[in-house]
Design a protein around this motif. Sequence first.
Motif, PDB file in Angstrom:
ATOM      1  N   ASP A  76       2.271   8.626   9.278  1.00 16.12           N
ATOM      2  CA  ASP A  76       2.756   7.536  10.125  1.00 16.12           C
ATOM      3  C   ASP A  76       3.114   6.293   9.326  1.00 16.12           C
ATOM      4  OD1 ASP A  76       2.527   9.059  12.384  1.00 16.12           O
ATOM      5  OD2 ASP A  76       0.516   8.350  12.891  1.00 16.12           O
ATOM      6  N   ARG A  77       2.717   6.227   8.077  1.00 12.98           N
ATOM      7  CA  ARG A  77       3.020   5.066   7.237  1.00 12.98           C
ATOM      8  C   ARG A  77       4.365   5.192   6.535  1.00 12.98           C
ATOM      9  NH1 ARG A  77      -1.622   4.621   3.130  1.00 12.98           N
ATOM     10  NH2 ARG A  77      -0.412   2.765   2.560  1.00 12.98           N
TER      11      ARG A  77
ATOM     12  N   SER B 294       5.186   1.315   1.860  1.00 12.81           N
ATOM     13  CA  SER B 294       4.902   1.144   3.281  1.00 12.81           C
ATOM     14  C   SER B 294       4.534  -0.317   3.522  1.00 12.81           C
ATOM     15  CB  SER B 294       3.764   2.076   3.721  1.00 12.81           C
ATOM     16  OG  SER B 294       2.582   1.767   3.011  1.00 12.81           O
ATOM     17  N   ASP B 295       4.197  -0.648   4.766  1.00 14.44           N
ATOM     18  CA  ASP B 295       3.872  -2.033   5.105  1.00 14.44           C
ATOM     19  C   ASP B 295       2.665  -2.513   4.304  1.00 14.44           C
ATOM     20  OD1 ASP B 295       5.920  -2.013   6.898  1.00 14.44           O
ATOM     21  OD2 ASP B 295       4.646  -1.479   8.611  1.00 14.44           O
ATOM     22  N   GLY B 296       2.654  -3.824   3.989  1.00 14.64           N
ATOM     23  CA  GLY B 296       1.561  -4.416   3.238  1.00 14.64           C
ATOM     24  C   GLY B 296       0.229  -4.318   3.981  1.00 14.64           C
ATOM     25  N   THR B 297      -0.866  -4.209   3.219  1.00 16.60           N
ATOM     26  CA  THR B 297      -2.204  -4.063   3.784  1.00 16.60           C
ATOM     27  C   THR B 297      -3.148  -5.062   3.127  1.00 16.60           C
ATOM     28  OG1 THR B 297      -1.820  -1.713   4.170  1.00 16.60           O
ATOM     29  CG2 THR B 297      -4.113  -2.462   4.130  1.00 16.60           C
ATOM     30  N   PRO B 298      -3.980  -5.788   3.904  1.00 16.38           N
ATOM     31  CA  PRO B 298      -4.985  -6.669   3.295  1.00 16.38           C
ATOM     32  C   PRO B 298      -6.016  -5.831   2.541  1.00 16.38           C
ATOM     33  CG  PRO B 298      -4.648  -7.200   5.616  1.00 16.38           C
ATOM     34  CD  PRO B 298      -3.971  -5.896   5.368  1.00 16.38           C
ATOM     35  N   ALA B 299      -6.315  -6.229   1.314  1.00 12.88           N
ATOM     36  CA  ALA B 299      -7.252  -5.470   0.497  1.00 12.88           C
ATOM     37  C   ALA B 299      -7.957  -6.405  -0.477  1.00 12.88           C
ATOM     38  CB  ALA B 299      -6.534  -4.356  -0.254  1.00 12.88           C
TER      39      ALA B 299
ATOM     40  N   SER C 249       0.842  -1.202   0.000  1.00 14.97           N
ATOM     41  CA  SER C 249       0.000   0.000   0.000  1.00 14.97           C
ATOM     42  C   SER C 249       0.876   1.251   0.000  1.00 14.97           C
ATOM     43  CB  SER C 249      -0.933   0.004   1.215  1.00 14.97           C
ATOM     44  OG  SER C 249      -0.177  -0.124   2.403  1.00 14.97           O
ATOM     45  N   ALA C 250       1.289   1.642  -1.180  1.00 17.08           N
ATOM     46  CA  ALA C 250       2.164   2.805  -1.293  1.00 17.08           C
ATOM     47  C   ALA C 250       1.400   4.079  -0.998  1.00 17.08           C
ATOM     48  CB  ALA C 250       2.772   2.867  -2.698  1.00 17.08           C
ATOM     49  N   VAL C 251       2.120   5.049  -0.416  1.00 18.05           N
ATOM     50  CA  VAL C 251       1.575   6.378  -0.182  1.00 18.05           C
ATOM     51  C   VAL C 251       1.847   7.219  -1.422  1.00 18.05           C
ATOM     52  CG1 VAL C 251       1.668   8.444   1.267  1.00 18.05           C
ATOM     53  CG2 VAL C 251       1.978   6.180   2.285  1.00 18.05           C
ATOM     54  N   ILE C 252       0.800   7.746  -2.008  1.00 15.47           N
ATOM     55  CA  ILE C 252       0.926   8.517  -3.243  1.00 15.47           C
ATOM     56  C   ILE C 252       0.942   9.999  -2.896  1.00 15.47           C
ATOM     57  CG2 ILE C 252      -0.108   9.014  -5.487  1.00 15.47           C
ATOM     58  CD1 ILE C 252      -1.391   6.271  -5.392  1.00 15.47           C
TER      59      ILE C 252
ATOM     60  N   GLY D 103      14.386   6.181   4.946  1.00 17.68           N
ATOM     61  CA  GLY D 103      15.025   5.024   4.352  1.00 17.68           C
ATOM     62  C   GLY D 103      14.100   4.168   3.526  1.00 17.68           C
ATOM     63  N   ALA D 104      12.803   4.463   3.531  1.00 18.14           N
ATOM     64  CA  ALA D 104      11.844   3.669   2.754  1.00 18.14           C
ATOM     65  C   ALA D 104      12.088   3.878   1.261  1.00 18.14           C
ATOM     66  CB  ALA D 104      10.415   4.058   3.122  1.00 18.14           C
ATOM     67  N   ARG D 105      11.847   2.819   0.493  1.00 18.64           N
ATOM     68  CA  ARG D 105      11.996   2.923  -0.950  1.00 18.64           C
ATOM     69  C   ARG D 105      10.874   3.773  -1.531  1.00 18.64           C
ATOM     70  NH1 ARG D 105      12.589  -2.622  -3.881  1.00 18.64           N
ATOM     71  NH2 ARG D 105      12.791  -1.116  -5.595  1.00 18.64           N
ATOM     72  N   ALA D 106      11.205   4.478  -2.598  1.00 17.42           N
ATOM     73  CA  ALA D 106      10.223   5.342  -3.240  1.00 17.42           C
ATOM     74  C   ALA D 106      10.515   5.412  -4.726  1.00 17.42           C
ATOM     75  CB  ALA D 106      10.247   6.743  -2.624  1.00 17.42           C
TER      76      ALA D 106
END
Length: 410
Positions: free
Chosen positions: A268-269, A329-334, A70-73, A273-276
Amino acid sequence: MRILPIVTAVIVSVAIYAFVFERDSAATLLGGPDEPPEAAQQTNEAGPDIAAQAPIGVVAMHSVAQTIDSAVIVRGQTEALRQVDVRAETSGKIVSDPLRKGAFVDEGALLCRLNPATRLTSLAEAKARRDEAEARVPEAAARLAEARSRLEEAQINDNAAQQLSEGGFASAVRVAGTKASVSAAEAAVQGAKSGLDAARTGISSADASIAVWEEEIDRLEIRAPFAGMLETDTAELGSLLQDGALCGTVIQLDPIKLVGFVPETEVDRIAPGARAGATTVSGRQVEGRVTFLSRSADPETRTFRVEIEVSNADLSLRDGQTAEILISSDGTPAHLLPQSALTLNDEGTLGLRVLAEGARAEFMPVRLLRDTVDGVWLADLPDTLDVIIIGQEYVTDGVAIAPSFEGIAQ
């Protein structure tokens, strides 16, 4: 006048009116079968109850949640890693040829050179004063040593005169003379010390003046603070630069920054260092990592600044290009569902109509994560559920439904 078309139109209009609005009367008039009175009354009495209790047919599909990234756009833009307006620290006339904008310059490269004018003469004068002061130091030191020797001699004579005077072998006049000699010798020592101190002070003053003029001369050459590209032409040959005037602008584009502003609901997500990744309006795709996430929100928009550093070795990315940034960000059930399955409740909340216990319709609010060509990814739902994908607009919460799953697959 043509009468036949008018008569035909009137007849057709009457027939349509009779068929639509007077269907029962027309059927009776044409001799249609009459419904028995008891049956008609039974139908009228039981019809509403049957209609209220009959399940409504809908089409549904089974859906199972999947874990997605679940990427933050974020909507943002490119920004130079560093940009500096290089300005003059002294005044003078430009005596160097200008460098044109777009040129690449190394760190320390000469951008502008100013005419030294009388600065070199002033520096030479300060050095001459230092040499003169240094030459006076040995002479002053010798005078001090001579004065100290005379002081020692005068003190010895004074001691001898006092001893002879105590034995009655020297007069009081001689004692007074020796004391005067001691005082004169002490004054000579102080004068010699002052001369030596003045010579040393002259050296220090000359050194300070030399340092000032050397720094002033160093300011005549304006150099690039880091390697980069010239965004503007440097100052033209023969132009006069005042203190603080612009010589040129240098920007560093490798690496380059992607800058965006994250809403407080998503901040908060994101973690440093997170990949983008990002896609510019021209279609260029780049990848990097988050290097900065603001701890303070913008007071007007309540958003947080985020910076991603990406490689730009070929300098194809420019400062100020619009880009769509996706931060992992961390994976999310969807659930992946057709976009047409979405609906709104009476309060205007976006959600789905699902098959609840007892074959009843129920509304569930959702959170939209991503829109793709295969459908929309929706979160905040149970792991498994049956979603109404056709007919959801014709049912409300608690209405009995008859779902059909034939030919429906995720």
